[in-house]
Design an enzyme around this catalytic site. Sequence first.
Site, short mmCIF file in Angstrom:
data_model
loop_
_atom_site.label_atom_id
_atom_site.label_comp_id
_atom_site.label_asym_id
_atom_site.label_seq_id
_atom_site.Cartn_x
_atom_site.Cartn_y
_atom_site.Cartn_z
N SER A 128 0.71 -1.23 0.02
CA SER A 128 0.25 -0.11 0.06
C SER A 128 0.82 1.22 0.01
CB SER A 128 -1.01 -0.03 1.27
OG SER A 128 -1.94 1.21 0.91
N ASP A 148 -9.93 -2.54 -5.64
CA ASP A 148 -9.33 -1.75 -4.81
C ASP A 148 -9.05 -0.47 -5.85
OD1 ASP A 148 -7.08 -0.46 -3.27
OD2 ASP A 148 -5.66 -1.95 -3.53
N HIS A 189 -8.46 -4.29 -1.18
CA HIS A 189 -7.31 -3.76 -0.29
C HIS A 189 -7.02 -4.35 1.05
CE1 HIS A 189 -4.09 -0.65 -0.44
NE2 HIS A 189 -4.20 -0.58 0.86
#
Length: 318
Positions: free
Chosen positions: A160, A260, A290
């Site tokens: 991320s 995501d 995610h």
Amino acid sequence: MLSRHRFDPELAAALVMMPEVDISDVDMARAAQAEQLAAVVAAADTTGVDVEEVSVPGPDGAPNLRLRIYRPQGVQGLLPAVYSIHGGGFVLGSPDVDHDWNLLLCRELAALVVSVDYRLAPEHPFPAPLEDCYAGLRWLATNAGGTAVRADRIALWGDSAGAGLAAALTLLARDRGGPAVCFQHLCSPALDDRLETPSARLFTDTPVWNRRSARLSWDAYLGYGVRGTADVSPYAAPGRAGTVTLSGLPPAYVSVMEFDPLRDEGIDYARALLAASVPTELHLIPGTFHGAWAVEHAAVIQRATDEAITVLRRALGR
């Protein structure tokens, strides 16, 4: 609303157990995460791994930097290394976020793993987190607490926002003449503050992370009013880098989750790396959202985990 997304059945079933991530109140989000992770770290299986924390010099004029080091027990000789950068939307997290994952990597790869506790936005916006990551990488390449590290086998791993920092750190290390990075492993990377991709516009209601979260994250990291403007550096948002800027980077592996908001910027970055003749592998993990890595028992995540370890093992020469 979530039923309109074709989540993997095992992941869908686990959603009710996953904590909500709301970074509109950063202090509250940090407190909730710290409480959750304290229990996870306390229960972690450290078999075969020595874990310690060290304080090393930070960037010029900045405080010392905390690093968590994972050393495989009983492994002799020069060790390859994974430099691990946690996620958290640039505003949350610590090495605790990836503690179990870093233990797994250390055991499976017989490699040194070093996790960096970089400063967080909005108190410390760009470039402070990136400079912290660079300071930790320099320490790893030149010191590593007395452990003999293979200077030609240091891979970056991030998830991320951590993957966005890993991509930026790869650029920065190259442009500053080192340390050398042999591989960049980017999971669900946050790379582009403009949020103009189809997935960034479409996924406004996805669990764990959505368009609103991404906007809040970039505003914290760049400073309010900067996101989407022409002045954002590729060191802040590597998705803005062109082919010339990306040329000459080390090989990459990019994995993205199907549902995501960050999906398409990861795909675009992989394509840009390929266009710059950087050896790159791209994997879209089906039925995922995610943060789905947290659902470790799901078959789709187990397959993705096995692949991630295989890719890193190859990159490190293990």
